[in-house]
Structures are given as C-alpha cells and as structure tokens.
Design a protein around this motif. Structure first.
Motif, PDB file in Angstrom:
ATOM      1  N   HIS A 164     -22.467 -35.145   2.162  1.00 50.91           N
ATOM      2  CA  HIS A 164     -21.790 -34.091   1.422  1.00 50.91           C
ATOM      3  C   HIS A 164     -20.641 -34.640   0.577  1.00 50.91           C
ATOM      4  N   ARG A 165     -19.974 -35.645   1.099  1.00 49.89           N
ATOM      5  CA  ARG A 165     -18.784 -36.132   0.395  1.00 49.89           C
ATOM      6  C   ARG A 165     -19.097 -37.289  -0.537  1.00 49.89           C
ATOM      7  N   PHE A 166     -20.020 -38.183  -0.106  1.00 53.76           N
ATOM      8  CA  PHE A 166     -20.215 -39.417  -0.863  1.00 53.76           C
ATOM      9  C   PHE A 166     -21.656 -39.650  -1.327  1.00 53.76           C
ATOM     10  N   GLY A 167     -22.619 -38.932  -0.754  1.00 53.26           N
ATOM     11  CA  GLY A 167     -24.024 -39.267  -1.008  1.00 53.26           C
ATOM     12  C   GLY A 167     -24.630 -38.577  -2.192  1.00 53.26           C
ATOM     13  N   HIS A 168     -24.020 -38.713  -3.359  1.00 55.26           N
ATOM     14  CA  HIS A 168     -24.529 -38.031  -4.547  1.00 55.26           C
ATOM     15  C   HIS A 168     -25.870 -38.602  -5.018  1.00 55.26           C
ATOM     16  N   SER A 169     -26.182 -39.834  -4.620  1.00 52.37           N
ATOM     17  CA  SER A 169     -27.441 -40.445  -5.047  1.00 52.37           C
ATOM     18  C   SER A 169     -28.587 -40.160  -4.077  1.00 52.37           C
ATOM     19  N   VAL A 170     -28.280 -39.515  -2.935  1.00 50.77           N
ATOM     20  CA  VAL A 170     -29.320 -39.204  -1.948  1.00 50.77           C
ATOM     21  C   VAL A 170     -30.150 -38.026  -2.438  1.00 50.77           C
ATOM     22  N   SER A 171     -31.469 -38.150  -2.330  1.00 52.17           N
ATOM     23  CA  SER A 171     -32.372 -37.077  -2.748  1.00 52.17           C
ATOM     24  C   SER A 171     -32.032 -35.776  -2.026  1.00 52.17           C
ATOM     25  N   ARG A 172     -31.947 -34.689  -2.793  1.00 49.61           N
ATOM     26  CA  ARG A 172     -31.629 -33.391  -2.185  1.00 49.61           C
ATOM     27  C   ARG A 172     -32.708 -32.980  -1.194  1.00 49.61           C
ATOM     28  N   THR A 173     -33.963 -33.266  -1.526  1.00 49.30           N
ATOM     29  CA  THR A 173     -35.065 -32.933  -0.614  1.00 49.30           C
ATOM     30  C   THR A 173     -34.896 -33.646   0.719  1.00 49.30           C
ATOM     31  N   PHE A 174     -34.598 -34.956   0.665  1.00 48.67           N
ATOM     32  CA  PHE A 174     -34.420 -35.738   1.897  1.00 48.67           C
ATOM     33  C   PHE A 174     -33.222 -35.225   2.683  1.00 48.67           C
ATOM     34  N   HIS A 175     -32.120 -34.956   1.997  1.00 42.25           N
ATOM     35  CA  HIS A 175     -30.900 -34.508   2.665  1.00 42.25           C
ATOM     36  C   HIS A 175     -31.122 -33.186   3.389  1.00 42.25           C
ATOM     37  N   ILE A 176     -31.738 -32.225   2.717  1.00 41.77           N
ATOM     38  CA  ILE A 176     -31.912 -30.902   3.315  1.00 41.77           C
ATOM     39  C   ILE A 176     -32.953 -30.946   4.436  1.00 41.77           C
ATOM     40  N   MET A 177     -34.009 -31.754   4.261  1.00 45.58           N
ATOM     41  CA  MET A 177     -34.993 -31.913   5.327  1.00 45.58           C
ATOM     42  C   MET A 177     -34.343 -32.534   6.554  1.00 45.58           C
ATOM     43  N   PHE A 178     -33.517 -33.556   6.339  1.00 45.60           N
ATOM     44  CA  PHE A 178     -32.833 -34.238   7.436  1.00 45.60           C
ATOM     45  C   PHE A 178     -31.859 -33.283   8.123  1.00 45.60           C
ATOM     46  N   ALA A 179     -31.102 -32.514   7.318  1.00 42.07           N
ATOM     47  CA  ALA A 179     -30.141 -31.559   7.867  1.00 42.07           C
ATOM     48  C   ALA A 179     -30.849 -30.460   8.663  1.00 42.07           C
ATOM     49  N   THR A 180     -32.028 -30.050   8.208  1.00 42.05           N
ATOM     50  CA  THR A 180     -32.790 -29.028   8.919  1.00 42.05           C
ATOM     51  C   THR A 180     -33.307 -29.556  10.252  1.00 42.05           C
ATOM     52  N   LEU A 181     -33.819 -30.780  10.250  1.00 43.21           N
ATOM     53  CA  LEU A 181     -34.295 -31.381  11.497  1.00 43.21           C
ATOM     54  C   LEU A 181     -33.151 -31.548  12.494  1.00 43.21           C
ATOM     55  N   TYR A 182     -31.959 -31.810  11.974  1.00 45.50           N
ATOM     56  CA  TYR A 182     -30.787 -31.971  12.835  1.00 45.50           C
ATOM     57  C   TYR A 182     -30.456 -30.672  13.564  1.00 45.50           C
ATOM     58  N   ILE A 183     -30.708 -29.551  12.909  1.00 46.09           N
ATOM     59  CA  ILE A 183     -30.477 -28.245  13.539  1.00 46.09           C
ATOM     60  C   ILE A 183     -31.614 -27.897  14.497  1.00 46.09           C
ATOM     61  N   VAL A 184     -32.841 -28.315  14.164  1.00 47.58           N
ATOM     62  CA  VAL A 184     -34.031 -27.873  14.888  1.00 47.58           C
ATOM     63  C   VAL A 184     -34.342 -28.730  16.112  1.00 47.58           C
ATOM     64  N   ILE A 185     -34.252 -30.062  15.977  1.00 47.88           N
ATOM     65  CA  ILE A 185     -34.761 -30.963  17.017  1.00 47.88           C
ATOM     66  C   ILE A 185     -33.879 -31.055  18.274  1.00 47.88           C
ATOM     67  N   PRO A 186     -32.569 -31.316  18.180  1.00 46.58           N
ATOM     68  CA  PRO A 186     -31.776 -31.499  19.409  1.00 46.58           C
ATOM     69  C   PRO A 186     -31.865 -30.358  20.418  1.00 46.58           C
ATOM     70  N   PRO A 187     -31.824 -29.075  20.015  1.00 44.32           N
ATOM     71  CA  PRO A 187     -31.932 -28.020  21.022  1.00 44.32           C
ATOM     72  C   PRO A 187     -33.252 -28.045  21.792  1.00 44.32           C
ATOM     73  N   ALA A 188     -34.311 -28.619  21.203  1.00 44.82           N
ATOM     74  CA  ALA A 188     -35.590 -28.710  21.901  1.00 44.82           C
ATOM     75  C   ALA A 188     -35.670 -29.954  22.777  1.00 44.82           C
ATOM     76  N   VAL A 189     -35.041 -31.038  22.342  1.00 45.76           N
ATOM     77  CA  VAL A 189     -35.123 -32.303  23.082  1.00 45.76           C
ATOM     78  C   VAL A 189     -34.193 -32.306  24.295  1.00 45.76           C
TER      79      VAL A 189
END
Length: 298
Positions: free
Chosen positions: A249-274
């Motif tokens: 959010h602060r420094f990763g302006h070159s990171v693909s938005r698709t990758f960032h949002i997919m990664f952020a979504t998995l971060y919300i979804v996966i830990p509560p199940a694992v």
C-alpha cells in the motif's frame, strides 16, 4: 453513500469459478472454528489458558471470515457488488480483527514458552489474574488500530467503484474529497508498528523455546519440535501476507493490482480455515475430544 466492490481486476472472467474454492474454504473455517470453540467451552478439562486463547482465536476467525467471505462469494457468483457506507464500516471493523489474531498468537507464544521452559511454574505464572491482563492487552491492541475505521468521513467526490473484494481502508480513503494524509499514515504506521512489536516478542519467546527444546531428551524434543513447527508455520502464514499487504500500500506501486488484491484476499480467506485444522490436529487434547464427540457417542 454506497460503493461498488468490483472483485479482482483482471480476473472477472473466472471469478465465478474462483468462488467454489473460496466457498469450500469458508465452510472449513466455519465448521472448524465452531467445533473448536464448542469443544473448549463444553469440556471442563480444556478450561486452561492455552485453550482459552484458542477459543478466542476461533471466535476472531469466525468474525473475520463471516464478515468478508459471504460478500466475496456474492460478488463472484451473483454480482452483488454494491455495499452501503454503514455496511462498509461494519465490515472494516471485523477485518481489523486481524490485529486480535496477531495479539493472540503473541500470547500463545508466551504460553508455549512457559510450558516448555518453566513447566513446574506454569500454574503460578499463568494465574487467573495474569490471564485477565493478557486479555486486556489483546483488547488494547485492537483499540489502538480501531480509530482507523472512523477516519473515513464523507463526502466522497470521486468514483464509488472500488477494485477490491472487501472493504479496505486506504482503498476507500482515496475516494474522499478531503486530505487523506492522516488516513494513509495512520493506516500504515500503526499496523506496522503493532505487528513489528508483536513479531519481535514472538521471536524472543520462540528463541527461548528453541533453546529449551535442544536441551530436552531426543524423544521429548521430537514431540516439542512438532508443536513448535506447526506454530511457526501458522505465524509465518499469518505475518508474511500481512507485511506484504501493508508495505505494498505504501511502497509497492509497481506490484500488479491483480496480484496484490488476489494475495490480500487469500490473506483474509486462508488463515481462518488453516488455524483450526493445525490446532485441532496438533493439539492432542482437542483432537481426542473431537474424535470422542463425533465418533464414539451413543
């Protein structure tokens, strides 16, 4: 005001199919955490500090996953992308429960440190008074980051379309007409300082645990390493995407938005199940009670 959550940009054509694994993971999180909470609540033998912390972790995971995944599935399957501003703030409140998860993991690291390094003093160190202090400390972590939610104030003069799967603070702050400098810095500095301080304390606890494990007899040390390894995996799985998401959010302006949002979504979804799977399998007392509950009754 209302907003439109657009899902994962660039993956609109496959979001329908992405919803199925997300739905399965949500069911696992729902059933796993509910079972762990029920077993700990109903079994008097599990009314101990470590299991109280597991019950708290299960409740925060239930809140986090239930506040986000049904909406994500609604976006993926039915195109229900609109969300009112009040609902947006409500979802953000529950998303901030990740701070509670972080504080609970820190408390669990301290509990494991006492169990392995000072087992004979366990009951004298983790007294009810100490447990209350730990719970207050966990709640304090949540209170520090909670103002983040209330920094969002209308009017919003830009587009109300948000390219994300859930309500994210910085994403909607960027739509506001007013200066959002405080939103950006509070949303960056407070979480990163909170998480770093907790990671340092967890690392110190596990360093002492590792030293103690090496001094144990080989058969005992192997069992301790198994528990130690599972806890470290959960911590890495939790903190790695957390740091990534905060820093992008602060420094990763070159990171693909698709990758960032997919990664952020998995971060919300996966830990509560694992979390319930790892703790349910690795914690013998819970595993035995679950087997007894489901396979040997009647």
């Amino acid at each position: 005001s209302s907003f439109l959550l657009q899902g994962i940009p660039g993956l609109e054509n496959i979001q329908l199919w992405l919803g199925f694994p997300f739905g399965i993971v949500y069911l696992i999180a729902l059933l796993g955490n509910a079972i762990i909470f029920f077993v700990i609540q109903t079994e008097c033998s599990l009314h101990q500090p470590m299991f109280y912390l597991l019950a708290m972790l299960a409740m925060t995971d239930l809140g986090l996953s239930t506040a986000t995944i049904p909406k994500i599935l609604g976006i993926f399957w039915f195109g229900f992308s609109e969300i009112a501003f009040g609902d947006f703030l409500g979802q953000m409140f529950f998303i901030h429960l990740f701070v509670l998860d972080s504080a609970i993991l820190m408390a669990m690291a301290f509990d494991r440190y006492v169990v392995i390094c000072s087992p004979l003093r366990y009951t004298t160190i983790l007294t009810p008074k100490t447990i209350i202090k730990i719970v207050v400390g966990i709640s304090f972590s949540f209170c520090i980051i909670l103002p983040d939610v209330f920094l969002l104030t209308p009017p919003f003069c830009r587009t109300h379309n948000i390219p994300h799967t859930y309500c994210e603070h910085v994403g909607v702050a960027q739509l506001a007409c007013a200066d959002i400098s405080i939103n950006i810095w509070y949303g960056f500095c407070v979480p990163i300082k909170t998480v770093i301080s907790e990671v340092i304390l967890i690392a110190i606890s596990y360093s002492f645990i590792l030293c103690a494990v090496f001094r144990l007899p080989s058969d005992t040390s192997q069992k301790a390493f198994g528990t130690f390894g599972s806890h470290v995996c959960i911590i890495l799985m939790f903190y790695t995407p957390a740091f990534f998401s905060i820093l992008v959010h602060r420094f990763g302006h070159s990171v693909s938005r698709t990758f960032h949002i997919m990664f952020a979504t998995l971060y919300i979804v996966i830990p509560p199940a694992v979390n319930p799977i790892v703790h349910g399998v690795k914690t013998k007392q819970i595993r035995d009670k679950v087997i007894l509950l489901f396979f040997y009754q009647g």
